[in-house]
Motif scaffolding. Structure first.
Motif, PDB file in Angstrom:
ATOM      1  N   ARG A  52       0.847  -1.169  -0.148  1.00 47.11           N
ATOM      2  CA  ARG A  52      -0.322   0.043   0.082  1.00 47.11           C
ATOM      3  C   ARG A  52       0.995   1.297   0.034  1.00 47.11           C
ATOM      4  NH1 ARG A  52      -5.483   0.435   3.549  1.00 47.11           N
ATOM      5  NH2 ARG A  52      -6.662   2.264   2.182  1.00 47.11           N
ATOM      6  N   GLY A  53       1.157   1.982  -1.112  1.00 52.19           N
ATOM      7  CA  GLY A  53       1.660   3.002  -1.408  1.00 52.19           C
ATOM      8  C   GLY A  53       3.115   2.890  -2.077  1.00 52.19           C
ATOM      9  N   ALA A  54       3.704   1.733  -1.957  1.00 56.56           N
ATOM     10  CA  ALA A  54       4.818   1.264  -2.593  1.00 56.56           C
ATOM     11  C   ALA A  54       5.806   2.519  -3.222  1.00 56.56           C
ATOM     12  CB  ALA A  54       4.523   0.814  -4.081  1.00 56.56           C
ATOM     13  N   GLY A  55       6.435   3.018  -2.157  1.00 57.69           N
ATOM     14  CA  GLY A  55       7.666   4.009  -2.247  1.00 57.69           C
ATOM     15  C   GLY A  55       7.026   5.296  -1.792  1.00 57.69           C
ATOM     16  N   ARG A  56       5.979   5.823  -2.057  1.00 58.41           N
ATOM     17  CA  ARG A  56       5.272   7.009  -1.637  1.00 58.41           C
ATOM     18  C   ARG A  56       5.127   7.435  -0.106  1.00 58.41           C
ATOM     19  NH1 ARG A  56       2.404   4.104  -5.058  1.00 58.41           N
ATOM     20  NH2 ARG A  56       0.360   5.036  -4.738  1.00 58.41           N
ATOM     21  N   PRO A  57       4.837   6.301   0.519  1.00 54.03           N
ATOM     22  CA  PRO A  57       4.863   6.441   2.251  1.00 54.03           C
ATOM     23  C   PRO A  57       6.232   6.435   2.755  1.00 54.03           C
ATOM     24  CG  PRO A  57       3.175   4.743   1.454  1.00 54.03           C
ATOM     25  CD  PRO A  57       4.098   5.072   0.265  1.00 54.03           C
ATOM     26  N   GLU A  58       7.301   5.806   1.986  1.00 58.10           N
ATOM     27  CA  GLU A  58       8.510   5.739   2.650  1.00 58.10           C
ATOM     28  C   GLU A  58       9.186   7.271   2.278  1.00 58.10           C
ATOM     29  OE1 GLU A  58       8.234   1.607   0.578  1.00 58.10           O
ATOM     30  OE2 GLU A  58       7.112   3.605   0.833  1.00 58.10           O
ATOM     31  N   ALA A  59       8.951   7.859   1.209  1.00 60.65           N
ATOM     32  CA  ALA A  59       9.253   9.120   0.815  1.00 60.65           C
ATOM     33  C   ALA A  59       8.602  10.238   1.843  1.00 60.65           C
ATOM     34  CB  ALA A  59       8.970   9.540  -0.580  1.00 60.65           C
ATOM     35  N   SER A  60       7.215  10.172   2.130  1.00 56.53           N
ATOM     36  CA  SER A  60       6.799  10.867   3.080  1.00 56.53           C
ATOM     37  C   SER A  60       7.475  10.776   4.453  1.00 56.53           C
ATOM     38  CB  SER A  60       5.176  10.471   3.142  1.00 56.53           C
ATOM     39  OG  SER A  60       4.582  10.915   1.926  1.00 56.53           O
ATOM     40  N   TYR A  61       7.622   9.393   4.893  1.00 53.02           N
ATOM     41  CA  TYR A  61       8.353   9.583   6.083  1.00 53.02           C
ATOM     42  C   TYR A  61       9.951  10.110   6.033  1.00 53.02           C
ATOM     43  CZ  TYR A  61       9.949   7.046  10.433  1.00 53.02           C
ATOM     44  OH  TYR A  61      10.538   6.824  11.587  1.00 53.02           O
ATOM     45  N   GLN A  62      10.522  10.053   5.186  1.00 53.54           N
ATOM     46  CA  GLN A  62      11.643  10.379   4.871  1.00 53.54           C
ATOM     47  C   GLN A  62      11.765  11.980   5.110  1.00 53.54           C
ATOM     48  OE1 GLN A  62      12.817   8.774   1.439  1.00 53.54           O
ATOM     49  NE2 GLN A  62      13.278   6.821   2.256  1.00 53.54           N
ATOM     50  N   ILE A  63      10.800  12.768   4.439  1.00 54.41           N
ATOM     51  CA  ILE A  63      10.833  14.264   4.574  1.00 54.41           C
ATOM     52  C   ILE A  63      10.352  14.769   5.656  1.00 54.41           C
ATOM     53  CG2 ILE A  63       8.576  14.418   3.211  1.00 54.41           C
ATOM     54  CD1 ILE A  63      11.489  16.893   3.022  1.00 54.41           C
ATOM     55  N   GLU A  64       9.323  14.052   6.179  1.00 54.44           N
ATOM     56  CA  GLU A  64       8.620  14.551   7.482  1.00 54.44           C
ATOM     57  C   GLU A  64       9.527  14.367   8.619  1.00 54.44           C
ATOM     58  OE1 GLU A  64       6.283  16.757   8.172  1.00 54.44           O
ATOM     59  OE2 GLU A  64       6.299  16.654   5.826  1.00 54.44           O
ATOM     60  N   ARG A  65      10.328  13.099   8.820  1.00 59.03           N
ATOM     61  CA  ARG A  65      11.144  13.004   9.706  1.00 59.03           C
ATOM     62  C   ARG A  65      12.452  13.959   9.786  1.00 59.03           C
ATOM     63  NH1 ARG A  65      11.526  12.719  13.645  1.00 59.03           N
ATOM     64  NH2 ARG A  65      13.331  11.199  14.122  1.00 59.03           N
ATOM     65  N   ILE A  66      12.890  14.270   8.615  1.00 57.21           N
ATOM     66  CA  ILE A  66      14.128  15.028   8.632  1.00 57.21           C
ATOM     67  C   ILE A  66      13.621  16.584   8.800  1.00 57.21           C
ATOM     68  CG2 ILE A  66      14.002  15.604   6.047  1.00 57.21           C
ATOM     69  CD1 ILE A  66      17.223  15.042   8.209  1.00 57.21           C
ATOM     70  N   VAL A  67      12.464  17.030   8.713  1.00 60.90           N
ATOM     71  CA  VAL A  67      11.859  18.239   8.628  1.00 60.90           C
ATOM     72  C   VAL A  67      11.827  18.400  10.409  1.00 60.90           C
ATOM     73  CG1 VAL A  67      10.020  19.787   8.385  1.00 60.90           C
ATOM     74  CG2 VAL A  67      10.995  18.805   6.520  1.00 60.90           C
ATOM     75  N   GLN A  68      11.046  17.551  10.842  1.00 59.40           N
ATOM     76  CA  GLN A  68      11.106  17.302  12.359  1.00 59.40           C
ATOM     77  C   GLN A  68      12.177  17.559  13.159  1.00 59.40           C
ATOM     78  OE1 GLN A  68       7.978  17.732  13.604  1.00 59.40           O
ATOM     79  NE2 GLN A  68       8.081  17.252  15.956  1.00 59.40           N
ATOM     80  N   HIS A  69      13.144  16.665  12.563  1.00 55.79           N
ATOM     81  CA  HIS A  69      14.714  16.762  13.217  1.00 55.79           C
ATOM     82  C   HIS A  69      15.211  18.068  12.848  1.00 55.79           C
ATOM     83  CE1 HIS A  69      18.324  14.789  14.498  1.00 55.79           C
ATOM     84  NE2 HIS A  69      18.842  15.186  13.414  1.00 55.79           N
ATOM     85  N   ALA A  70      15.185  18.689  11.864  1.00 58.62           N
ATOM     86  CA  ALA A  70      15.676  20.061  11.811  1.00 58.62           C
ATOM     87  C   ALA A  70      15.168  21.164  12.523  1.00 58.62           C
ATOM     88  CB  ALA A  70      15.436  20.337  10.321  1.00 58.62           C
ATOM     89  N   ALA A  71      13.709  20.861  12.838  1.00 53.89           N
ATOM     90  CA  ALA A  71      13.030  21.776  13.723  1.00 53.89           C
ATOM     91  C   ALA A  71      13.659  21.752  15.230  1.00 53.89           C
ATOM     92  CB  ALA A  71      11.594  21.649  13.943  1.00 53.89           C
ATOM     93  N   GLU A  72      13.840  20.374  15.671  1.00 54.85           N
ATOM     94  CA  GLU A  72      14.178  20.189  16.968  1.00 54.85           C
ATOM     95  C   GLU A  72      15.584  20.653  17.090  1.00 54.85           C
ATOM     96  OE1 GLU A  72      13.255  16.088  17.279  1.00 54.85           O
ATOM     97  OE2 GLU A  72      11.179  16.351  17.614  1.00 54.85           O
ATOM     98  N   THR A  73      16.314  20.421  16.093  1.00 54.14           N
ATOM     99  CA  THR A  73      17.912  20.469  16.200  1.00 54.14           C
ATOM    100  C   THR A  73      18.197  21.905  16.012  1.00 54.14           C
ATOM    101  OG1 THR A  73      18.318  18.368  15.021  1.00 54.14           O
ATOM    102  CG2 THR A  73      20.243  19.719  15.055  1.00 54.14           C
ATOM    103  N   LEU A  74      17.599  22.530  15.188  1.00 58.54           N
ATOM    104  CA  LEU A  74      17.976  23.933  14.969  1.00 58.54           C
ATOM    105  C   LEU A  74      17.205  25.053  15.642  1.00 58.54           C
ATOM    106  CD1 LEU A  74      18.358  23.501  11.176  1.00 58.54           C
ATOM    107  CD2 LEU A  74      20.219  23.666  12.919  1.00 58.54           C
ATOM    108  N   GLY A  75      16.017  24.479  16.435  1.00 52.75           N
ATOM    109  CA  GLY A  75      15.425  25.311  17.346  1.00 52.75           C
ATOM    110  C   GLY A  75      14.043  26.166  16.477  1.00 52.75           C
ATOM    111  N   PHE A  76      13.903  25.444  15.448  1.00 51.17           N
ATOM    112  CA  PHE A  76      12.649  26.220  14.822  1.00 51.17           C
ATOM    113  C   PHE A  76      11.460  25.497  15.282  1.00 51.17           C
ATOM    114  CE2 PHE A  76      16.017  26.661  11.490  1.00 51.17           C
ATOM    115  CZ  PHE A  76      15.794  27.947  11.240  1.00 51.17           C
ATOM    116  N   ASP A  77      10.208  26.177  15.324  1.00 54.76           N
ATOM    117  CA  ASP A  77       8.942  25.814  15.710  1.00 54.76           C
ATOM    118  C   ASP A  77       8.517  24.676  14.652  1.00 54.76           C
ATOM    119  OD1 ASP A  77       6.335  26.098  17.274  1.00 54.76           O
ATOM    120  OD2 ASP A  77       5.658  26.184  15.011  1.00 54.76           O
TER     121      ASP A  77
END
Length: 777
Positions: A371-396
């Protein structure tokens, strides 16, 4: 039309037979003189097959015969083909593709690979006989981790394939992306695992095969998602014409991609039915399903994001190792390569992106679309790195996402991955989702959780995905004298409600009684072509095929209506089931025109009875891009690691909603599977001997009713796509795209005060508890 037309929440007509037990699933199929097959599977992840002695088993009561790999090869049958959309390495050479026969030939390469098939009068007799088959194995070293499979000295799965390497892949502008990173104020990186999972449909796989000697033809009834494509595959393997196999799917209890593939059991059954002159049934049990149903996800990625000092995204770089198991299977190499590359970057405006991947062989059950065949993987990748950037760099986290979403006025545009995004309003969808979440009351809810000794976290995850599957689809409409209408389609439902939504389109377009529409699907004799189910294509391609056929009926009927009213065809207008002469204002209903079409004396010259019957084919030119936004609020017990998703909110942009009730079901089901991957589901193989550890529902956890949160759903319908006449974008896989990152990020947000910054899925209580303990050390 107010009750059954497009946009109405019509109850699924097929549910009457499903909930009353009158559906026909594959195990309900029982032709006369039925025999039963049992598959003997390899107990080893990697082993030479030195010999197979079937003599004692063949002497058992009720046994008709036993088929082994040696027998199969003696017939000259061909390997099962791979049809991956990515079939070449970066250097242009073809992918490394080992032959995949229906049996393990001389060597077994994963636990569960077929070694022999017993056919007997009863299933118990077949199972008893299988226990007496003597297989002399020589166990070999195995490797079940794709990262280790690439290392020097790793066990080689295929003698002629060095380094367990299938192919490499790249997409995007590497030079521009490297430049963006070099010039960035901030660079963050994260190693991520998309855990291996499997579909576990409520109905296991199974099939019944029959052979007719008089016509030298076969009938295969099969719990599959795609009768036409798989018929072609099985015909190739058996070296018979495709039209010699009548392939039918009865009611199918879920698929999720795992019933889309070309499996070995159906062609074996077809051969057995001819060999033994009797119908043969095989049904996978649940333990066999974990061993032999295709798996999904199984990716290891390093994701990097480049930002300027204000938090604007400048570049995205992702490197993935995709575990495709022991074979390329049907389209296995595509998911970690092209399938995961297309939607990199999600809903964000990122000027430069580069994706690279390696597909790797391991001693495991092969992976194929899930179910999704690559698109859920890509969504997880971008959203995890964005969240990580917010936490690491101090952005909301909310503001960082908000400032980087693609503006509505930037569309249409092609992303750096080449994805054609023609419509949508990502900021509007984001704000609508955020508004539902009651951010103002969040701190009060945090305090309430803290009073109970719990942590509470929130996250929001916009997503962008795309459709897939076969681009061409058939629909046929036939009228009967009794007023009923038969609608034949090449697309297929495995529980999604097409028996309701497709007739809705037909009834709405023609203005006829919805309840008079008879629905036929998943039958190679009923339609000349068919793309089945997969890639959220069924309304995008199948629904538009129905619309095209219905519009053709209107054009034909307009000629007859004009004749009945003594009018000119050019003066006829059609709306809401009625033809109107715009000059005389005379009217005639579609029902009356249909009735007249059977009366020779009422027809104009050149029109014959039955002339309204119409076959039509619709072909998609460009895939569409469903999108939306998920948000989750969770509670975590730091003493036990238990996670509970308390609230869940979704706004989806699927284009016009044909049936809101069916759309809700698709979203909820996708969220359930995404929640399962995020919190509990994982296929696990033992590192030492390659044994499947999660071989039953005692070991492989699935979401239950009480695992699911309260959900609030909504739809943004103001940006239909221009890529198809209905304007629809696909809905079936979206829930799997948004749920894992929304839930995982919410858990990590809850655990920030405990010092936990990352946990790989699934976030089981033990893993969460250990992360909390380890962070305190």
């Amino acid at each position: 039309m107010e009750k059954y037309g497009i946009g109405q929440p019509v109850r699924r007509k097929e549910d009457v037979r499903f909930i009353t037990g009158t559906g026909t699933y594959i195990d309900d199929v029982a032709p006369e003189k039925l025999t039963h097959a049992f598959v003997l599977r390899s107990p080893f992840a990697h082993a030479k097959i030195l010999s197979i002695d079937t003599s004692e088993a063949e002497a058992m009561p009720g046994v008709l015969g036993i088929i082994t790999g040696k027998d199969w090869m003696a017939e000259g049958f061909t390997p099962i083909p791979t049809k991956s959309g990515v079939a070449k390495k970066i250097d242009g050479s073809p992918l490394n593709q080992p032959e995949r026969h229906c049996f393990a030939i001389d060597r077994a390469r994963y636990v569960g690979e077929p070694v022999a098939v017993v056919v007997a009068e009863t299933l118990n007799q077949a199972q008893d006989a299988a226990e007496l088959i003597e297989v002399d194995y020589e166990e070999l070293p195995s490797v079940t981790d794709a990262r280790r499979a690439l290392e020097d000295g790793a066990p080689r799965i295929w003698d002629d394939i060095e380094g367990n390497f299938c192919l490499d892949f790249e997409l995007g502008d590497k030079e521009a992306t490297d430049k963006a990173f070099a010039e960035a104020d901030h660079v963050v990186s994260l190693d991520l695992v998309n855990n291996r999972v499997t579909a576990v449909p409520i109905e296991p796989r199974g099939a019944v095969a029959e052979y007719d000697a008089a016509s030298d033809s076969y009938k295969l009834q099969n719990a599959t998602q795609n009768v036409h494509a798989n018929r072609a595959t099985f015909a190739d393997v058996l070296k018979v014409p495709a039209d010699a196999i009548h392939h039918v799917a009865p009611d199918v209890g879920g698929g999720f991609g795992a019933k889309n593939s070309g499996y070995p059991e159906p062609p074996i059954l077809l051969y057995a039915a001819k060999q033994f002159g009797r119908p043969v049934k095989w049904i996978n049990d649940r333990n066999e399903g974990f061993q032999s149903d295709t798996h999904g996800r199984a990716q290891f990625s390093k994701v990097e994001l480049a930002l300027d000092k204000e938090g604007k995204f400048l570049g995205l770089r992702t490197r993935t190792i995709g575990d495709i198991g022991a074979y390329c299977w049907t389209v296995g190499p595509f998911t970690p390569t092209g399938g995961s590359a297309r939607t990199q970057g999600g809903a964000y405006l990122i000027p430069a992106m580069y994706y690279s991947a390696v597909a790797t062989f391991t001693n495991t059950m092969p992976t194929d679309p899930y179910r999704g065949a690559g698109r859920p993987e890509a969504s997880y990748q971008i959203e995890r790195i964005v969240q990580h950037a917010a936490e690491t760099l101090g952005f909301d986290q909310v503001e960082l996402r908000r400032k980087n979403l693609m503006p509505a006025d930037s569309l249409p545009r092609k992303t750096p991955m080449g994805l054609d995004v023609d419509s949508g309003d990502f900021p509007e969808v984001f704000e609508r989702t955020l508004k539902m979440t009651d951010r103002a009351g969040f701190e009060e809810r945090v305090s309430e959780s803290r009073e109970k000794g719990l942590r509470r976290g929130f996250s929001i995850a916009p997503y962008l995905e795309c459709t897939g599957g076969a681009p061409k689809e058939f629909a046929g409409i036939a009228f009967e004298k009794d007023g009923t209408v038969t609608l034949r389609v090449g697309s297929q439902s495995t529980g999604m409600g097409h028996e309701t939504s497709k007739p809705q389109i037909l009834a709405h377009t023609l203005g006829i009684d919805f309840n008079k529409v008879q629905f036929v699907q998943a039958d190679t004799k009923a339609t000349p072509i068919g793309g089945g189910h997969g890639g959220s294509r069924n309304l995008e391609v199948g629904g538009n095929a129905v619309l095209k056929a219905a519009n053709a009926v209107v054009d034909k009927a307009k000629v007859l209506a004009a004749h009945l009213l003594n009018s000119n065809t050019d003066d006829m207008e059609f709306a809401d089931g009625t033809f109107t002469d715009v000059k005389t204002k005379q009217t005639v209903s579609m029902d009356d025109v249909i009735a007249a079409s059977f009366e020779k004396g009422r027809l104009p010259d050149g029109m014959e009875p039955g002339s309204l019957d119409t076959d039509s084919t619709f072909e998609r030119e460009v895939i569409s891009c469903p999108n939306g936004c998920h948000a989750a609020e969770v509670e975590v017990d730091p003493e036990t690691g238990a996670v509970r998703v308390e609230h869940y909110w979704v706004i989806d942009d699927f284009g016009p909603i044909i049936n809101p009730m069916l759309a809700d079901g698709q979203v909820m089901g996708g969220v359930a599977q995404g929640l399962g991957q995020a919190l509990m589901e994982q296929i696990v193989y033992d590192d030492e001997d390659g044994q499947l550890v999660t071989g039953s529902l005692m070991d492989y956890a699935l979401p239950r009713a009480d695992s699911m949160p309260r959900m609030e759903l909504g739809y943004y319908e103001d940006a239909p796509t221009a890529k198809n006449p209905l304007g629809v974008k696909g809905a079936g896989e979206a829930g799997c795209c948004g749920a894992p990152p929304a839930i995982v990020n919410a858990v990590l947000e809850a655990l920030r005060e405990d010092g936990v910054t990352h946990i790989d899925m699934p976030l089981t209580p033990e893993k969460v508890w250990r992360a909390i303990v380890d962070a305190k050390r």
